[in-house]
Write a protein that holds these residues in place. Structure first.
Motif, PDB file in Angstrom:
ATOM      1  N   TRP A 182      -2.353  19.698  -7.663  1.00 35.77           N
ATOM      2  CA  TRP A 182      -1.992  18.631  -6.731  1.00 35.77           C
ATOM      3  C   TRP A 182      -3.265  18.041  -6.132  1.00 35.77           C
ATOM      4  O   TRP A 182      -4.221  18.758  -5.874  1.00 35.77           O
ATOM      5  CB  TRP A 182      -1.118  19.164  -5.598  1.00 35.77           C
ATOM      6  CG  TRP A 182       0.265  19.516  -6.050  1.00 35.77           C
ATOM      7  CD1 TRP A 182       0.713  20.750  -6.409  1.00 35.77           C
ATOM      8  CD2 TRP A 182       1.367  18.622  -6.198  1.00 35.77           C
ATOM      9  NE1 TRP A 182       2.038  20.682  -6.779  1.00 35.77           N
ATOM     10  CE2 TRP A 182       2.462  19.390  -6.653  1.00 35.77           C
ATOM     11  CE3 TRP A 182       1.534  17.262  -5.997  1.00 35.77           C
ATOM     12  CZ2 TRP A 182       3.706  18.828  -6.901  1.00 35.77           C
ATOM     13  CZ3 TRP A 182       2.779  16.705  -6.244  1.00 35.77           C
ATOM     14  CH2 TRP A 182       3.853  17.484  -6.686  1.00 35.77           C
ATOM     15  N   GLU A 183      -3.242  16.724  -5.888  1.00 36.43           N
ATOM     16  CA  GLU A 183      -4.387  16.029  -5.299  1.00 36.43           C
ATOM     17  C   GLU A 183      -3.850  14.976  -4.330  1.00 36.43           C
ATOM     18  O   GLU A 183      -2.908  14.253  -4.650  1.00 36.43           O
ATOM     19  CB  GLU A 183      -5.171  15.363  -6.431  1.00 36.43           C
ATOM     20  CG  GLU A 183      -6.339  14.536  -6.024  1.00 36.43           C
ATOM     21  CD  GLU A 183      -6.984  13.896  -7.254  1.00 36.43           C
ATOM     22  OE1 GLU A 183      -7.135  12.654  -7.245  1.00 36.43           O
ATOM     23  OE2 GLU A 183      -7.309  14.615  -8.209  1.00 36.43           O
ATOM     24  N   LYS A 184      -4.443  14.882  -3.150  1.00 36.59           N
ATOM     25  CA  LYS A 184      -3.996  13.894  -2.170  1.00 36.59           C
ATOM     26  C   LYS A 184      -4.244  12.494  -2.717  1.00 36.59           C
ATOM     27  O   LYS A 184      -5.300  12.209  -3.254  1.00 36.59           O
ATOM     28  CB  LYS A 184      -4.724  14.083  -0.843  1.00 36.59           C
ATOM     29  CG  LYS A 184      -4.104  13.276   0.292  1.00 36.59           C
ATOM     30  CD  LYS A 184      -4.237  14.026   1.589  1.00 36.59           C
ATOM     31  CE  LYS A 184      -3.793  13.286   2.811  1.00 36.59           C
ATOM     32  NZ  LYS A 184      -2.701  12.386   2.714  1.00 36.59           N
ATOM     33  N   GLY A 185      -3.250  11.632  -2.584  1.00 31.46           N
ATOM     34  CA  GLY A 185      -3.370  10.247  -3.015  1.00 31.46           C
ATOM     35  C   GLY A 185      -3.644   9.346  -1.827  1.00 31.46           C
ATOM     36  O   GLY A 185      -3.736   9.805  -0.686  1.00 31.46           O
ATOM     37  N   GLU A 196       5.209  -2.108  -0.909  1.00 29.43           N
ATOM     38  CA  GLU A 196       3.785  -1.875  -1.133  1.00 29.43           C
ATOM     39  C   GLU A 196       3.541  -1.631  -2.614  1.00 29.43           C
ATOM     40  O   GLU A 196       4.408  -1.109  -3.314  1.00 29.43           O
ATOM     41  CB  GLU A 196       3.283  -0.663  -0.339  1.00 29.43           C
ATOM     42  CG  GLU A 196       3.343  -0.837   1.163  1.00 29.43           C
ATOM     43  CD  GLU A 196       2.871   0.394   1.897  1.00 29.43           C
ATOM     44  OE1 GLU A 196       1.691   0.771   1.738  1.00 29.43           O
ATOM     45  OE2 GLU A 196       3.683   0.987   2.630  1.00 29.43           O
ATOM     46  N   PHE A 197       2.343  -2.017  -3.073  1.00 30.15           N
ATOM     47  CA  PHE A 197       1.952  -1.857  -4.468  1.00 30.15           C
ATOM     48  C   PHE A 197       0.663  -1.052  -4.554  1.00 30.15           C
ATOM     49  O   PHE A 197      -0.182  -1.129  -3.669  1.00 30.15           O
ATOM     50  CB  PHE A 197       1.705  -3.235  -5.107  1.00 30.15           C
ATOM     51  CG  PHE A 197       2.906  -4.133  -5.073  1.00 30.15           C
ATOM     52  CD1 PHE A 197       3.888  -4.040  -6.040  1.00 30.15           C
ATOM     53  CD2 PHE A 197       3.050  -5.073  -4.067  1.00 30.15           C
ATOM     54  CE1 PHE A 197       4.992  -4.876  -6.007  1.00 30.15           C
ATOM     55  CE2 PHE A 197       4.151  -5.916  -4.025  1.00 30.15           C
ATOM     56  CZ  PHE A 197       5.131  -5.813  -4.999  1.00 30.15           C
ATOM     57  N   LEU A 198       0.500  -0.299  -5.655  1.00 30.51           N
ATOM     58  CA  LEU A 198      -0.709   0.480  -5.895  1.00 30.51           C
ATOM     59  C   LEU A 198      -1.113   0.331  -7.355  1.00 30.51           C
ATOM     60  O   LEU A 198      -0.278   0.438  -8.248  1.00 30.51           O
ATOM     61  CB  LEU A 198      -0.453   1.970  -5.593  1.00 30.51           C
ATOM     62  CG  LEU A 198      -1.612   2.928  -5.832  1.00 30.51           C
ATOM     63  CD1 LEU A 198      -2.693   2.741  -4.767  1.00 30.51           C
ATOM     64  CD2 LEU A 198      -1.138   4.371  -5.846  1.00 30.51           C
ATOM     65  N   LEU A 199      -2.399   0.067  -7.582  1.00 30.64           N
ATOM     66  CA  LEU A 199      -2.965   0.076  -8.927  1.00 30.64           C
ATOM     67  C   LEU A 199      -3.668   1.428  -9.081  1.00 30.64           C
ATOM     68  O   LEU A 199      -4.815   1.588  -8.670  1.00 30.64           O
ATOM     69  CB  LEU A 199      -3.951  -1.079  -9.113  1.00 30.64           C
ATOM     70  CG  LEU A 199      -3.368  -2.486  -8.910  1.00 30.64           C
ATOM     71  CD1 LEU A 199      -4.455  -3.533  -8.884  1.00 30.64           C
ATOM     72  CD2 LEU A 199      -2.364  -2.785 -10.007  1.00 30.64           C
ATOM     73  N   PRO A 200      -2.991   2.436  -9.661  1.00 31.03           N
ATOM     74  CA  PRO A 200      -3.508   3.808  -9.639  1.00 31.03           C
ATOM     75  C   PRO A 200      -4.755   4.027 -10.485  1.00 31.03           C
ATOM     76  O   PRO A 200      -5.466   5.006 -10.288  1.00 31.03           O
ATOM     77  CB  PRO A 200      -2.335   4.641 -10.175  1.00 31.03           C
ATOM     78  CG  PRO A 200      -1.584   3.696 -11.035  1.00 31.03           C
ATOM     79  CD  PRO A 200      -1.711   2.348 -10.369  1.00 31.03           C
ATOM     80  N   ILE A 242     -10.824   2.317  -9.404  1.00 30.98           N
ATOM     81  CA  ILE A 242     -11.801   3.326  -8.990  1.00 30.98           C
ATOM     82  C   ILE A 242     -11.417   3.931  -7.647  1.00 30.98           C
ATOM     83  O   ILE A 242     -11.449   5.146  -7.466  1.00 30.98           O
ATOM     84  CB  ILE A 242     -13.221   2.735  -8.951  1.00 30.98           C
ATOM     85  CG1 ILE A 242     -13.652   2.376 -10.373  1.00 30.98           C
ATOM     86  CG2 ILE A 242     -14.204   3.709  -8.321  1.00 30.98           C
ATOM     87  CD1 ILE A 242     -14.927   1.591 -10.464  1.00 30.98           C
ATOM     88  N   GLU A 243     -11.056   3.098  -6.687  1.00 31.34           N
ATOM     89  CA  GLU A 243     -10.575   3.570  -5.384  1.00 31.34           C
ATOM     90  C   GLU A 243      -9.235   2.912  -5.089  1.00 31.34           C
ATOM     91  O   GLU A 243      -9.170   1.916  -4.383  1.00 31.34           O
ATOM     92  CB  GLU A 243     -11.594   3.242  -4.292  1.00 31.34           C
ATOM     93  CG  GLU A 243     -12.878   4.033  -4.410  1.00 31.34           C
ATOM     94  CD  GLU A 243     -13.799   3.832  -3.217  1.00 31.34           C
ATOM     95  OE1 GLU A 243     -13.301   3.655  -2.096  1.00 31.34           O
ATOM     96  OE2 GLU A 243     -15.014   3.867  -3.429  1.00 31.34           O
ATOM     97  N   PRO A 244      -8.158   3.474  -5.628  1.00 32.61           N
ATOM     98  CA  PRO A 244      -6.850   2.829  -5.438  1.00 32.61           C
ATOM     99  C   PRO A 244      -6.421   2.833  -3.974  1.00 32.61           C
ATOM    100  O   PRO A 244      -6.664   3.791  -3.244  1.00 32.61           O
ATOM    101  CB  PRO A 244      -5.906   3.673  -6.281  1.00 32.61           C
ATOM    102  CG  PRO A 244      -6.600   4.954  -6.547  1.00 32.61           C
ATOM    103  CD  PRO A 244      -8.064   4.711  -6.384  1.00 32.61           C
TER     104      PRO A 244
END
Length: 166
Positions: free
Chosen positions: A104-107, A144-148, A151-153
């Motif tokens: 797991w990694e914090k997003g 909301e939108f995210l481009l995962p 480099i820094e989403p």
């Protein structure tokens, strides 16, 4: 509370192994043809447990970093999911899970708190876009939108879903 799992096809319903415990308000993705069930609620509170349900077995997975219920899971690719919002932790938090690393990694944190919300993904000009929409904390129209793969989403606010006249 639910403990039974089924594979529903166009012409058949197949019973799968049961969940390890009965629960409600969980969310899931898919890895290697197995359902990956995350969190949920049972009497006593939110859960951090995860488990894989395949056609022939149930297997416990790596626990989430926090207890969550009423969260949403977005399948990022064949090896990765993103868990968004939920009750039991900061409702703006997100967490990536990489199945091959069992880690797991914090997003990136969302701008709005979200639980009991919708989520999904789509491609726009060959770029993967993740979306979260609505919630039960008072702003049921926000998006909301995210481009995962950046480099820094970071989450980008979208236009509200409906006008006040809807």
């Amino acid at each position: 509370m639910v403990g039974n799992c089924y594979k529903i096809g166009p012409k058949s319903v197949v019973s799968l192994p049961n969940l390890s415990i009965e629960k409600a308000a969980s969310s899931s993705g898919v890895f290697n043809n197995a359902l990956f069930v995350t969190g949920g609620y049972r009497t006593g509170g939110s859960l951090s447990a995860t488990e894989y349900i395949s056609e022939d077995k149930q297997q416990n997975g790596v626990s989430m970093p926090v207890n969550l219920e009423h969260h949403c899971v977005i399948q990022v690719n064949l090896n990765e999911i993103l868990v968004t919002g939920g009750v039991g932790a900061n409702q703006k938090d997100t967490f990536f899970f990489k199945n091959d690393l069992q880690q797991w990694e914090k997003g990136p944190q969302m701008a709005k708190t979200r639980y009991r919300h919708g989520c999904g993904s789509f491609y726009l000009k060959n770029k993967l876009v993740l979306i979260v929409a609505s919630d039960k904390s008072g702003d049921e129209r926000s998006v909301e939108f995210l481009l995962p793969n950046e480099i820094e989403p970071k989450w980008i606010a979208g236009t509200n879903l409906f006008t006040d006249n809807f």
